[in-house]
Write an enzyme that holds these catalytic residues in place. Structure first.
Site, mmCIF file in Angstrom:
data_model
loop_
_atom_site.group_PDB
_atom_site.id
_atom_site.type_symbol
_atom_site.label_atom_id
_atom_site.label_comp_id
_atom_site.label_asym_id
_atom_site.label_seq_id
_atom_site.Cartn_x
_atom_site.Cartn_y
_atom_site.Cartn_z
ATOM 1 N N LEU A 1 -5.023 24.725 -13.353
ATOM 2 C CA LEU A 1 -5.697 25.372 -14.265
ATOM 3 C C LEU A 1 -4.773 25.610 -15.701
ATOM 4 O O LEU A 1 -3.969 26.427 -15.661
ATOM 5 C CB LEU A 1 -5.820 26.818 -13.701
ATOM 6 C CG LEU A 1 -7.111 27.644 -14.350
ATOM 7 C CD1 LEU A 1 -8.349 26.754 -14.353
ATOM 8 C CD2 LEU A 1 -7.240 28.938 -13.581
ATOM 9 N N HIS A 2 -4.985 24.453 -16.240
ATOM 10 C CA HIS A 2 -3.983 24.605 -17.256
ATOM 11 C C HIS A 2 -3.867 25.335 -18.534
ATOM 12 O O HIS A 2 -2.964 26.386 -18.631
ATOM 13 C CB HIS A 2 -4.258 23.062 -18.361
ATOM 14 C CG HIS A 2 -4.271 21.847 -17.424
ATOM 15 N ND1 HIS A 2 -3.247 21.206 -17.205
ATOM 16 C CD2 HIS A 2 -5.499 21.196 -17.171
ATOM 17 C CE1 HIS A 2 -3.594 20.270 -16.124
ATOM 18 N NE2 HIS A 2 -4.984 20.002 -16.249
ATOM 19 N N ASP A 3 -5.015 25.490 -19.313
ATOM 20 C CA ASP A 3 -5.082 26.333 -20.667
ATOM 21 C C ASP A 3 -5.031 27.737 -20.221
ATOM 22 O O ASP A 3 -4.362 28.604 -21.134
ATOM 23 C CB ASP A 3 -6.386 26.304 -21.397
ATOM 24 C CG ASP A 3 -6.494 24.508 -21.834
ATOM 25 O OD1 ASP A 3 -5.329 24.085 -21.913
ATOM 26 O OD2 ASP A 3 -7.590 24.091 -22.039
#
Ligand code: BDR
Ligand code: CA
Length: 313
Positions: free
Chosen positions: A242-244
């Protein structure tokens, strides 16, 4: 402490959506002055629409959304429908937005906002290619000194690349823009793949989103379910990164993250390694540090924060 004033620059994207939802769910910590859309995961017409869909999902249709640059500074746009689906926000079925798009161009909004506020009181949070931010810096170099901090998702060192063997997507799409941003002199915090690949949406974490039992909780569970299919297959991991949301979580609880102050330069010339973030993690050069490069996260603390805040929407 008063809420941190931010501009979210974004190309939603399911993980961008979760990052925006976390910010909008945290008004005591974060004051979202505006959301600026940029072309990236999908073309601009979709990213600006998706940004408004997310604001309406959050029950915050009064949020200002601006449309920005539709292509990188020097290259054709590369998109990532293979990860995010045709709409960029595949997974849940969400209604088309009715809230308006602001008339002002995103780049003008960024410049005007930084000039209108006291110096060092507005933070930029880029979650996509850096085209809007770089264009603002090119047009109005005076804003560099006025930025409180740039906290961005992009790049990689140990994890190297996810769109090419050498480059992370956001930096790869517009390396010339990234080069301008990393050289601008403002304080920069980087959330590279090295940390986002530790923020994995495992089954119990996805279940926790669904268990919130609200429209937002269900949508987030369905969004993360969608891009899990691609990422699990690719990385062989037990959940998709879950990057951002690492960016907006850092604003609320920086103590969840740790990293090093290092020099980061962007490769813009080589065909083979275009968009590589050349990060001097081991301090093997005397190039001056220009970024706090994050390497680790307390993933349980991160997902607990997400579940707790998203439940308030
Ligand atoms: C980044 O690329 C996009 O696909 C995601 O939204 C994230 O910003 C990860 O490389
Ligand atoms: Ca993104």
């Amino acid at each position: 402490m008063s809420a941190r004033k931010i501009i979210i620059d974004t190309d939603p994207g399911q993980d961008d959506a979760v990052a925006i939802l976390l910010a909008l769910a945290s008004p005591e910590d974060i004051d979202v002055l505006g959301i600026t859309a940029v072309a990236g995961n999908v073309p601009l017409a979709l990213t600006e629409k998706n940004a408004r869909i997310v604001c309406e999902l959050a029950g915050k249709p009064e949020t200002k959304v601006f449309s920005g640059c539709d292509r990188p500074l020097a290259h054709d746009l590369v998109t990532a429908e293979h990860v995010h689906g045709k709409t960029g926000l595949d997974g849940p079925v969400l209604p088309d937005p009715t809230m308006p798009l602001q008339e002002q161009h995103a780049v003008d909004f960024i410049i005007d906002t930084l000039r209108a506020h006291d110096p060092k009181t507005v933070t930029l949070c880029p979650l996509g290619p850096l085209t809007n931010i770089a264009t603002a810096l090119q047009r109005a170099p005076d804003i560099a000194d006025r930025i409180q901090e740039i906290i961005l998702m992009g790049g990689a060192y140990f994890e190297v690349g996810n769109i090419t063997p050498a480059a992370e997507f956001n930096i790869y799409v517009d390396p010339e823009a990234a080069d301008i941003v990393f050289k601008c002199g403002a304080p920069i915090v980087v959330m590279p793949l090295d940390v986002t690949h530790k923020a994995l949406v495992t089954k119990p974490r996805n279940d926790a989103f669904r268990a919130i039992g609200s429209k937002v909780g269900t949508a987030v569970a369905e969004m993360t379910d969608f891009f899990e299919r691609f990422d699990k297959e690719k990385y062989g991991s037990n959940g998709a990164p879950l990057h951002d949301p690492c960016v907006t979580a850092y604003l609320i609880k920086p103590e969840l993250f740790s990293g090093r102050h290092i020099n980061v330069e962007i490769e813009t010339h080589s065909d083979l390694t275009r968009g590589m973030t050349v990060a001097d993690w081991w301090h093997v050069t005397d190039r001056p540090a220009n970024a706090l490069f994050i390497g680790d996260v307390d993933a349980d603390g991160f997902f607990a924060l997400l579940a707790e805040r998203l439940a308030t929407l």
